[in-house]
Write a protein that holds these residues in place. Structure first.
Motif, PDB file in Angstrom:
ATOM      1  N   LYS A 176       0.852  -1.187   0.000  1.00 47.50           N
ATOM      2  CA  LYS A 176       0.000   0.000   0.000  1.00 47.50           C
ATOM      3  C   LYS A 176       0.893   1.243   0.000  1.00 47.50           C
ATOM      4  O   LYS A 176       1.949   1.269   0.632  1.00 47.50           O
ATOM      5  CB  LYS A 176      -0.893   0.033   1.249  1.00 47.50           C
ATOM      6  CG  LYS A 176      -1.843  -1.156   1.343  1.00 47.50           C
ATOM      7  CD  LYS A 176      -2.910  -1.095   0.295  1.00 47.50           C
ATOM      8  CE  LYS A 176      -3.906  -2.235   0.481  1.00 47.50           C
ATOM      9  NZ  LYS A 176      -4.868  -2.296  -0.594  1.00 47.50           N
ATOM     10  N   VAL A 177       0.451   2.268  -0.708  1.00 47.96           N
ATOM     11  CA  VAL A 177       1.168   3.543  -0.689  1.00 47.96           C
ATOM     12  C   VAL A 177       1.059   4.086   0.735  1.00 47.96           C
ATOM     13  O   VAL A 177      -0.036   4.137   1.303  1.00 47.96           O
ATOM     14  CB  VAL A 177       0.563   4.541  -1.696  1.00 47.96           C
ATOM     15  CG1 VAL A 177       1.242   5.897  -1.600  1.00 47.96           C
ATOM     16  CG2 VAL A 177       0.662   3.992  -3.112  1.00 47.96           C
ATOM     17  N   PRO A 178       2.189   4.486   1.339  1.00 46.19           N
ATOM     18  CA  PRO A 178       2.141   4.939   2.733  1.00 46.19           C
ATOM     19  C   PRO A 178       1.417   6.273   2.893  1.00 46.19           C
ATOM     20  O   PRO A 178       1.259   7.025   1.937  1.00 46.19           O
ATOM     21  CB  PRO A 178       3.623   5.072   3.101  1.00 46.19           C
ATOM     22  CG  PRO A 178       4.336   5.246   1.818  1.00 46.19           C
ATOM     23  CD  PRO A 178       3.534   4.515   0.781  1.00 46.19           C
ATOM     24  N   GLU A 179       0.981   6.522   4.115  1.00 42.94           N
ATOM     25  CA  GLU A 179       0.300   7.789   4.434  1.00 42.94           C
ATOM     26  C   GLU A 179       1.195   8.995   4.134  1.00 42.94           C
ATOM     27  O   GLU A 179       0.717  10.020   3.689  1.00 42.94           O
ATOM     28  CB  GLU A 179      -0.107   7.813   5.921  1.00 42.94           C
ATOM     29  CG  GLU A 179      -1.150   6.783   6.301  1.00 42.94           C
ATOM     30  CD  GLU A 179      -2.541   7.174   5.856  1.00 42.94           C
ATOM     31  OE1 GLU A 179      -2.832   8.378   5.762  1.00 42.94           O
ATOM     32  OE2 GLU A 179      -3.336   6.249   5.603  1.00 42.94           O
ATOM     33  N   ASP A 180       2.495   8.844   4.389  1.00 48.53           N
ATOM     34  CA  ASP A 180       3.437   9.951   4.180  1.00 48.53           C
ATOM     35  C   ASP A 180       4.068   9.888   2.780  1.00 48.53           C
ATOM     36  O   ASP A 180       5.256  10.116   2.605  1.00 48.53           O
ATOM     37  CB  ASP A 180       4.518   9.943   5.254  1.00 48.53           C
ATOM     38  CG  ASP A 180       5.407   8.720   5.190  1.00 48.53           C
ATOM     39  OD1 ASP A 180       4.998   7.704   4.598  1.00 48.53           O
ATOM     40  OD2 ASP A 180       6.529   8.783   5.724  1.00 48.53           O
TER      41      ASP A 180
END
Length: 180
Positions: free
Chosen positions: A57-61
């Motif tokens: 998953k693409v990270p939050e940051d």
């Protein structure tokens, strides 16, 4: 006296093998293992395949990650071109534009197909990049294939991935000093 073997090729009689598929000057029409074009030894070492792509998953940051990655990549002597990154961004932008106006949590089946085709296109671009591996390095450092595979059919994941791609382009332009 000359005759035919089981494959219909002539043998014996001291004649030259003149069949269309043969690369051998042998008298019996059979290829030796040293002259075979299918022999492993004629190609040298087999190239090791990359590891299997695992979904992420693409990270939050993702903005900070894009900045860190592009700073690192731009410090290398061979750099991926802005046009190459923008071409990859345009693939996801088409999907993003269709999905951004929707409210459902799941992607449309057509969008999932387009994402899979984008994954194929990214893999193809890596495979044809045999000059200096700039695209391969970019894709590996940015985890593009892993992130694409991690989207599955989640609309929010697609939107985050599209924003991550935009951030990569933006930081590439920022660090290179070239307009995107």
């Amino acid at each position: 006296m000359a005759g035919l073997n089981d494959n219909g090729r002539s043998y014996g009689g001291g004649g030259y093998n003149n069949n269309r598929s043969g690369y051998s000057n042998s008298y019996n029409g059979n290829r030796s293992s040293s002259g075979s074009y299918n022999s492993r030894s004629s190609y040298g070492q087999q190239k090791e395949l990359p590891p299997e792509i695992t979904p992420k998953k693409v990270p939050e940051d993702y903005v900070d990650e894009a900045e860190r990655i592009m700073r690192s990549l731009m410090s290398q002597p061979k750099k991926v071109t802005t046009s190459k990154i923008r071409n990859l961004l345009s693939l996801v932008t088409d999907i993003y534009n269709e999905e951004n106006i929707r409210t459902e949590e799941k992607l449309r089946p057509e969008s999932v197909v387009k994402l899979n085709l984008m994954r194929v296109r990214v893999a193809y671009e890596c495979g044809r990049d045999n000059r200096d591996d700039t695209v391969k390095t970019f894709v590996k450092q940015t985890n593009l294939l892993e992130y694409l595979k991690g989207i599955s059919d989640d609309r929010a994941d697609l939107i985050r991935f599209a924003h991550y791609m935009e951030a990569l382009v933006a930081f590439h332009c920022y660090f290179s000093g070239k307009e995107g």
